[in-house]
Scaffold this active site. Structure first.
Site, PDB file in Angstrom:
ATOM      1  N   ILE A  31       4.363 -10.417   0.936  1.00  0.00           N
ATOM      2  CA  ILE A  31       3.804  -9.251   0.244  1.00  0.00           C
ATOM      3  C   ILE A  31       3.414  -8.157   1.234  1.00  0.00           C
ATOM      4  O   ILE A  31       3.289  -6.987   0.857  1.00  0.00           O
ATOM      5  CB  ILE A  31       2.586  -9.708  -0.602  1.00  0.00           C
ATOM      6  CG1 ILE A  31       2.321  -8.747  -1.747  1.00  0.00           C
ATOM      7  CG2 ILE A  31       1.339  -9.899   0.256  1.00  0.00           C
ATOM      8  CD1 ILE A  31       1.349  -9.301  -2.782  1.00  0.00           C
ATOM      9  N   ASN A  87       2.449 -20.889  11.414  1.00  0.00           N
ATOM     10  CA  ASN A  87       1.115 -20.801  12.004  1.00  0.00           C
ATOM     11  C   ASN A  87       0.292 -22.006  11.570  1.00  0.00           C
ATOM     12  O   ASN A  87       0.338 -22.401  10.401  1.00  0.00           O
ATOM     13  CB  ASN A  87       0.422 -19.515  11.548  1.00  0.00           C
ATOM     14  CG  ASN A  87       1.114 -18.269  12.072  1.00  0.00           C
ATOM     15  OD1 ASN A  87       1.556 -18.238  13.217  1.00  0.00           O
ATOM     16  ND2 ASN A  87       1.218 -17.248  11.239  1.00  0.00           N
ATOM     17  N   GLY A  93      -3.766 -17.927  13.459  1.00  0.00           N
ATOM     18  CA  GLY A  93      -3.892 -16.910  12.418  1.00  0.00           C
ATOM     19  C   GLY A  93      -3.489 -17.365  11.034  1.00  0.00           C
ATOM     20  O   GLY A  93      -3.182 -16.532  10.171  1.00  0.00           O
ATOM     21  N   HIS A 100       3.771 -22.885   5.352  1.00  0.00           N
ATOM     22  CA  HIS A 100       4.823 -21.904   5.079  1.00  0.00           C
ATOM     23  C   HIS A 100       5.455 -21.478   6.394  1.00  0.00           C
ATOM     24  O   HIS A 100       4.763 -21.300   7.393  1.00  0.00           O
ATOM     25  CB  HIS A 100       4.275 -20.684   4.331  1.00  0.00           C
ATOM     26  CG  HIS A 100       3.078 -20.063   4.975  1.00  0.00           C
ATOM     27  ND1 HIS A 100       1.807 -20.591   4.839  1.00  0.00           N
ATOM     28  CD2 HIS A 100       2.961 -18.977   5.782  1.00  0.00           C
ATOM     29  CE1 HIS A 100       0.954 -19.840   5.520  1.00  0.00           C
ATOM     30  NE2 HIS A 100       1.621 -18.870   6.109  1.00  0.00           N
ATOM     31  N   HIS A 102       7.335 -18.519   8.205  1.00  0.00           N
ATOM     32  CA  HIS A 102       7.732 -17.114   8.182  1.00  0.00           C
ATOM     33  C   HIS A 102       9.162 -17.009   8.703  1.00  0.00           C
ATOM     34  O   HIS A 102       9.505 -17.669   9.697  1.00  0.00           O
ATOM     35  CB  HIS A 102       6.845 -16.279   9.101  1.00  0.00           C
ATOM     36  CG  HIS A 102       5.406 -16.222   8.693  1.00  0.00           C
ATOM     37  ND1 HIS A 102       4.867 -15.157   8.028  1.00  0.00           N
ATOM     38  CD2 HIS A 102       4.390 -17.108   8.861  1.00  0.00           C
ATOM     39  CE1 HIS A 102       3.573 -15.372   7.812  1.00  0.00           C
ATOM     40  NE2 HIS A 102       3.259 -16.554   8.311  1.00  0.00           N
TER      41      HIS A 102
HETATM   42  P1  AMP Z   1      -0.320 -16.956   7.580  1.00  0.00           P
HETATM   43  O1  AMP Z   1      -1.136 -16.001   8.409  1.00  0.00           O
HETATM   44  O2  AMP Z   1       0.725 -17.661   8.403  1.00  0.00           O
HETATM   45  O3  AMP Z   1      -1.164 -17.903   6.769  1.00  0.00           O
HETATM   46  O4  AMP Z   1       0.506 -16.026   6.597  1.00  0.00           O
HETATM   47  C1  AMP Z   1       0.232 -15.880   5.245  1.00  0.00           C
HETATM   48  C2  AMP Z   1       1.193 -14.843   4.720  1.00  0.00           C
HETATM   49  O5  AMP Z   1       1.173 -14.890   3.311  1.00  0.00           O
HETATM   50  C3  AMP Z   1       0.848 -13.403   5.136  1.00  0.00           C
HETATM   51  O6  AMP Z   1       1.938 -12.858   5.862  1.00  0.00           O
HETATM   52  C4  AMP Z   1       0.611 -12.704   3.799  1.00  0.00           C
HETATM   53  O7  AMP Z   1       1.084 -11.379   3.810  1.00  0.00           O
HETATM   54  C5  AMP Z   1       1.385 -13.581   2.838  1.00  0.00           C
HETATM   55  N1  AMP Z   1       0.950 -13.559   1.462  1.00  0.00           N
HETATM   56  C6  AMP Z   1      -0.306 -13.739   0.998  1.00  0.00           C
HETATM   57  N2  AMP Z   1      -0.333 -13.683  -0.344  1.00  0.00           N
HETATM   58  C7  AMP Z   1       0.939 -13.473  -0.746  1.00  0.00           C
HETATM   59  C8  AMP Z   1       1.566 -13.319  -2.012  1.00  0.00           C
HETATM   60  N3  AMP Z   1       0.880 -13.373  -3.163  1.00  0.00           N
HETATM   61  N4  AMP Z   1       2.907 -13.110  -2.046  1.00  0.00           N
HETATM   62  C9  AMP Z   1       3.617 -13.051  -0.904  1.00  0.00           C
HETATM   63  N5  AMP Z   1       3.083 -13.197   0.322  1.00  0.00           N
HETATM   64  C10 AMP Z   1       1.762 -13.392   0.405  1.00  0.00           C
END
Ligand code: AMP
Length: 114
Positions: A31, A87, A93, A100, A102
């Site tokens: 997002i 991460n 972070g 997940h 990236h």
């Molecule tokens: P992390 O810092 O590795 O936990 O990354 C979490 C990621 O999830 C971040 O890049 C956010 O922008 C992404 N994120 C959070 N909520 C959503 C959502 N509803 N849809 C898509 N991405 C999301």
């Protein structure tokens, strides 16, 4: 997990721009993209962090990479290149505690990451 945002996306309770879903692995656009292509590759099953993986998850983690490879190819960034990052916990972070990967692409990515 009822309060997990990625479980809610996997359940269709929160919308996402989904590019891939094989029932076990889901890929959707981040997002808040940090690159022209910024995807999140997740297992549908809730696993909080890399530290929570066990031997039975070995094939599942492999499938995250194979699904990511497939979508990177479909989006035309496999040859130019992409980066995958998972991460784990505070110092890396991690803010969403549903594992997940990236997948970033579409520009030259700096190294080392900050
Ligand atoms: P992390 O810092 O590795 O936990 O990354 C979490 C990621 O999830 C971040 O890049 C956010 O922008 C992404 N994120 C959070 N909520 C959503 C959502 N509803 N849809 C898509 N991405 C999301």
């Amino acid at each position: 997990m009822s309060d997990c945002i990625f479980c809610k996306i996997a359940a269709g309770e929160i919308p996402a721009d989904t590019l891939y879903d094989d029932g076990e692995v889901l890929i959707f656009r981040d997002i808040n993209p940090e690159a022209p292509v910024h995807l999140l590759v997740i297992p549908r099953r809730h696993i909080a962090t890399l530290n929570d993986l066990s031997e039975v998850d070995a094939a599942l983690i492999g499938r995250l990479y194979l699904a990511g490879q497939q979508v990177a190819t479909e989006l035309g960034v496999a040859e130019s290149g992409y980066r995958t990052v998972i991460n784990c916990n505070r110092d890396a972070g991690q803010i969403v505690f549903h594992i997940h990967m990236h997948l970033l692409a579409g520009r030259e990515l700096g190294w080392p990451p900050g």
